[in-house]
Design an enzyme around this catalytic site. Structure first.
Site, mmCIF file in Angstrom:
data_model
loop_
_atom_site.group_PDB
_atom_site.id
_atom_site.type_symbol
_atom_site.label_atom_id
_atom_site.label_comp_id
_atom_site.label_asym_id
_atom_site.label_seq_id
_atom_site.Cartn_x
_atom_site.Cartn_y
_atom_site.Cartn_z
ATOM 1 N NE ARG A 147 35.132 1.706 -27.583
ATOM 2 C CZ ARG A 147 34.786 2.728 -28.342
ATOM 3 N NH1 ARG A 147 34.145 2.519 -29.482
ATOM 4 N NH2 ARG A 147 35.066 3.961 -27.963
ATOM 5 C CD GLU A 177 -2.907 -1.186 2.309
ATOM 6 O OE1 GLU A 177 -2.901 -0.248 3.140
ATOM 7 O OE2 GLU A 177 -3.763 -2.086 2.275
ATOM 8 N N GLY A 189 30.830 5.345 -22.941
ATOM 9 C CA GLY A 189 29.688 6.180 -23.313
ATOM 10 C C GLY A 189 28.604 5.386 -24.014
ATOM 11 C CB SER A 221 9.516 -2.977 4.572
ATOM 12 O OG SER A 221 10.375 -2.700 3.501
ATOM 13 C CG LEU A 264 28.890 -1.755 -22.436
ATOM 14 C CD1 LEU A 264 27.373 -1.847 -22.311
ATOM 15 C CD2 LEU A 264 29.350 -2.488 -23.688
ATOM 16 C CG LEU A 280 5.209 -11.809 -0.309
ATOM 17 C CD1 LEU A 280 5.753 -10.764 0.667
ATOM 18 C CD2 LEU A 280 4.890 -11.147 -1.632
ATOM 19 C CD GLU A 324 7.495 -10.089 -4.715
ATOM 20 O OE1 GLU A 324 7.069 -10.288 -3.561
ATOM 21 O OE2 GLU A 324 6.756 -9.861 -5.683
ATOM 22 N N GLY A 325 10.644 -7.759 -0.914
ATOM 23 C CA GLY A 325 11.560 -7.651 0.217
ATOM 24 C C GLY A 325 12.859 -6.980 -0.181
HETATM 25 P P1 TGC Z 1 5.039 -11.485 11.481
HETATM 26 O O1 TGC Z 1 3.891 -10.589 11.635
HETATM 27 O O2 TGC Z 1 5.719 -11.879 12.722
HETATM 28 O O3 TGC Z 1 4.667 -12.854 10.734
HETATM 29 C C1 TGC Z 1 3.383 -13.083 10.448
HETATM 30 C C2 TGC Z 1 3.231 -14.576 10.193
HETATM 31 O O4 TGC Z 1 3.835 -14.865 8.934
HETATM 32 C C3 TGC Z 1 4.804 -15.890 9.099
HETATM 33 N N1 TGC Z 1 5.875 -15.585 8.167
HETATM 34 C C4 TGC Z 1 6.089 -16.308 7.065
HETATM 35 N N2 TGC Z 1 5.468 -17.412 6.599
HETATM 36 C C5 TGC Z 1 5.912 -17.930 5.450
HETATM 37 N N3 TGC Z 1 6.945 -17.377 4.760
HETATM 38 C C6 TGC Z 1 7.575 -16.273 5.189
HETATM 39 N N4 TGC Z 1 8.562 -15.753 4.468
HETATM 40 C C7 TGC Z 1 7.152 -15.694 6.395
HETATM 41 N N5 TGC Z 1 7.531 -14.611 7.107
HETATM 42 C C8 TGC Z 1 6.745 -14.569 8.171
HETATM 43 C C9 TGC Z 1 5.229 -15.793 10.539
HETATM 44 O O5 TGC Z 1 5.745 -17.028 10.983
HETATM 45 C C10 TGC Z 1 3.921 -15.464 11.198
HETATM 46 O O6 TGC Z 1 3.149 -16.657 11.270
HETATM 47 P P2 TGC Z 1 2.149 -16.887 12.509
HETATM 48 O O7 TGC Z 1 1.542 -18.229 12.290
HETATM 49 O O8 TGC Z 1 2.996 -16.798 13.736
HETATM 50 O O9 TGC Z 1 1.141 -15.767 12.438
HETATM 51 O O10 TGC Z 1 5.917 -10.823 10.535
HETATM 52 P P3 TGC Z 1 7.431 -11.066 10.562
HETATM 53 O O11 TGC Z 1 7.989 -10.254 11.711
HETATM 54 O O12 TGC Z 1 7.673 -12.513 10.565
HETATM 55 O O13 TGC Z 1 7.843 -10.465 9.188
HETATM 56 C C11 TGC Z 1 8.461 -9.238 9.114
HETATM 57 C C12 TGC Z 1 8.961 -9.111 7.689
HETATM 58 C C13 TGC Z 1 9.660 -7.768 7.571
HETATM 59 C C14 TGC Z 1 9.927 -10.241 7.389
HETATM 60 C C15 TGC Z 1 7.763 -9.200 6.734
HETATM 61 O O14 TGC Z 1 6.850 -8.235 7.063
HETATM 62 C C16 TGC Z 1 8.193 -9.029 5.306
HETATM 63 O O15 TGC Z 1 8.562 -10.002 4.634
HETATM 64 N N6 TGC Z 1 8.131 -7.790 4.764
HETATM 65 C C17 TGC Z 1 8.424 -7.538 3.362
HETATM 66 C C18 TGC Z 1 7.152 -7.567 2.605
HETATM 67 C C19 TGC Z 1 7.411 -7.572 1.132
HETATM 68 O O16 TGC Z 1 8.232 -8.314 0.616
HETATM 69 N N7 TGC Z 1 6.642 -6.746 0.425
HETATM 70 C C20 TGC Z 1 6.772 -6.638 -1.002
HETATM 71 C C21 TGC Z 1 5.607 -7.305 -1.671
HETATM 72 S S1 TGC Z 1 5.612 -6.948 -3.318
HETATM 73 C C22 TGC Z 1 4.034 -6.352 -3.615
HETATM 74 O O17 TGC Z 1 3.168 -6.274 -2.841
HETATM 75 C C23 TGC Z 1 3.731 -6.053 -4.953
HETATM 76 S S2 TGC Z 1 3.381 -7.557 -5.622
HETATM 77 C C24 TGC Z 1 4.623 -7.658 -6.761
HETATM 78 C C25 TGC Z 1 4.103 -7.056 -8.017
HETATM 79 O O18 TGC Z 1 2.876 -6.926 -8.165
HETATM 80 O O19 TGC Z 1 4.923 -6.731 -8.930
#
Ligand code: TGC
Length: 428
Positions: free
Chosen positions: A306, A163, A380, A168, A378, A277, A403-404
């Site tokens: 070149r 959003e 210029g 992140s 390369l 993701l 994707e992070g």
């Molecule tokens: P947290 O709130 O603690 O975790 C929530 C729940 O998720 C689980 N979890 C995962 N599960 C599977 N795979 C993963 N990689 C996971 N990461 C976390 C976690 O175990 C927990 O499960 P539960 O059962 O306890 O509720 O969040 P966190 O502290 O673990 O994560 C923080 C952080 C920074 C790693 C996460 O927020 C993150 O990955 N942020 C980056 C988000 C991101 O990559 N955004 C970009 C998306 S791209 C987009 O939206 C556009 S789509 C692409 C396009 O259209 O071109």
């Protein structure tokens, strides 16, 4: 891929050094960059798929990409071709999906991204995000309705998580889904940087159904994009991913039936979105190596041809040390991608988020570094669309971010190593 022969001109130094035996041209599927016989890691069938994707890239993408990029056009006519080649939802099985392996998908991704990151992004958003969300978390009816058409390229999907104020940290999303007493859901909010949204027939929209901030009440919804109140608008003035479509989505009282929610327990909370993701991040681990390899091939060819100060640029030590570092890094990247891909094929549950983060972090760094170095070599001429490296480098700014970001992946690895989550201001 630009197939280059190893050109050796007059050495800049006085005596020609002894040369290692030249690899026979075309002996590795990865071309001259293959220093450690990477080719041997892949089966005949995997290489055949690689070559089929490369043929599409050579015939359709390479001759046109500079023009598409300059005019900021995504070639929608290529989508059914992706479907025919089995690139959409490539390693999903059933519902008309191709059922190939994760390694085969990785090889396809790096061929596509050798053409352009924007074209690989299409396949990623469609297959790894939109289709994967329905496949992992959807009902039988949702799968039957969407997956066969999406696999064929007859319907495009998008994935709305990010959003304007939640990148992140998706747990801070403001998009809300409220359920009415009759069961209908009403969605309100906005999404940004959503790939393919203006092309899509279906959007997977993630929204808060509970208390904002904890991420636990987040759920995914299958939203036909012709639903009243859904609006997508392409983001313009991009300096990256110009042959690709990223959008703003506005949701204004979008009314959906009760069964529009992704019903599986696995979809409850943000982990439902994160599982998707993971799939997209996996494809990036491979994809970016294509951009790196294409940059390397371009500059190997260029410096061999070149002549400056009386000798080919490739005969100077300063060029060779750069080429060597690039090649070693690309080989390292393929070895990491291969290890992660084989693990994913053997036992998907054994593949942890920190493994995926390691691959996404390092291979994106490798690729953008190589694309930038190649542009520099390369001279210029490197600033023109006649050569690919600056286009790749600009695209990789997006790939490295979506994707992070690097920092998200560093902190995911940091948490794995230390047991301390350090994402927020206070740590957790
Ligand atoms: P947290 O709130 O603690 O975790 C929530 C729940 O998720 C689980 N979890 C995962 N599960 C599977 N795979 C993963 N990689 C996971 N990461 C976390 C976690 O175990 C927990 O499960 P539960 O059962 O306890 O509720 O969040 P966190 O502290 O673990 O994560 C923080 C952080 C920074 C790693 C996460 O927020 C993150 O990955 N942020 C980056 C988000 C991101 O990559 N955004 C970009 C998306 S791209 C987009 O939206 C556009 S789509 C692409 C396009 O259209 O071109």
């Amino acid at each position: 891929m630009t197939q280059t022969s190893q050109r050796r001109g007059t050495p800049a130094q006085s005596a020609a050094p002894p040369q290692s035996p030249a690899r026979p041209a075309g002996s590795s599927i990865f071309g001259p960059v293959d220093l450690v016989d990477l080719d041997r890691l892949f089966s005949a069938e995997e290489k055949a798929i690689t070559l089929r994707v490369r043929a599409l890239v050579d015939e359709v993408i390479r001759p046109n990409i500079a023009d598409w990029y300059e005019r900021a056009v995504f070639p929608t006519e290529i989508v059914p071709e992706f479907g025919r080649l089995g690139l959409l939802g490539m390693y999903l099985s059933g519902y008309g999906c191709p059922g190939r392996s994760c390694v085969e998908y990785g090889l396809a991704a790096q061929e596509l991204e050798a053409g352009d990151s924007g074209l690989r992004t299409f396949v990623s958003v469609q297959g790894s995000l939109a289709m994967a969300a329905i496949y992992k978390h959807g009902s039988a009816e949702q799968k039957q309705e969407w997956l066969p058409r999406m696999a064929a390229g007859e319907a495009v999907g998008c994935f709305g998580l990010t959003e304007p104020t939640a990148g992140s940290d998706p747990s801070s999303m403001r998009t809300v889904a409220t359920q009415e007493p009759g069961g209908d859901w009403i969605l309100n909010g906005s999404k940004r940087w959503i790939g393919l949204a203006t092309l899509a027939s279906v959007a997977i929209i993630w929204a808060q159904t509970g208390e904002p901030g904890d991420g636990r009440g987040v759920r995914g919804f299958v939203v036909p994009t012709d639903t009243p109140g859904f609006r997508a608008e392409a983001i313009t003035r991009k300096l990256s991913m110009r042959a690709s479509v990223q959008c703003e989505i506005t949701l204004d009282n979008v009314r959906l039936p009760a069964d529009a929610i992704l019903p599986a327990d696995s979809a409850a909370g943000l982990k439902g979105a994160f599982q998707c993701l993971n799939e997209a991040r996996y494809g990036i681990i491979w994809g970016v190596l294509g951009a790196a390899r294409d940059s390397f091939d371009t500059v190997l060819d260029y410096t061999g041809n070149r002549t400056q100060f009386g000798a080919p640029l490739s005969s100077y030590q300063i060029t060779q040390t750069k080429l060597a570092d690039m090649a070693v890094a690309i080989n390292r990247g393929y070895l990491l991608a291969h290890q992660i891909g084989r693990l994913k094929d053997a036992d998907p549950a054994a593949l942890t988020p920190s493994m995926i983060s390691a691959g996404k972090l390092d291979n994106c760094r490798i690729a953008i570094g190589i694309a930038r170095d190649a542009r520099e070599m390369l001279g210029g001429n490197g600033i023109s669309l006649d050569h690919s490296p600056l286009r790749h480098a600009n695209n990789l700014e997006s790939v490295r971010t979506y994707e992070g970001t690097d920092e998200v992946h560093q902190l995911t690895i940091g948490r794995h190593l230390t047991g301390h989550g350090a994402f927020g201001h206070t740590g957790s």
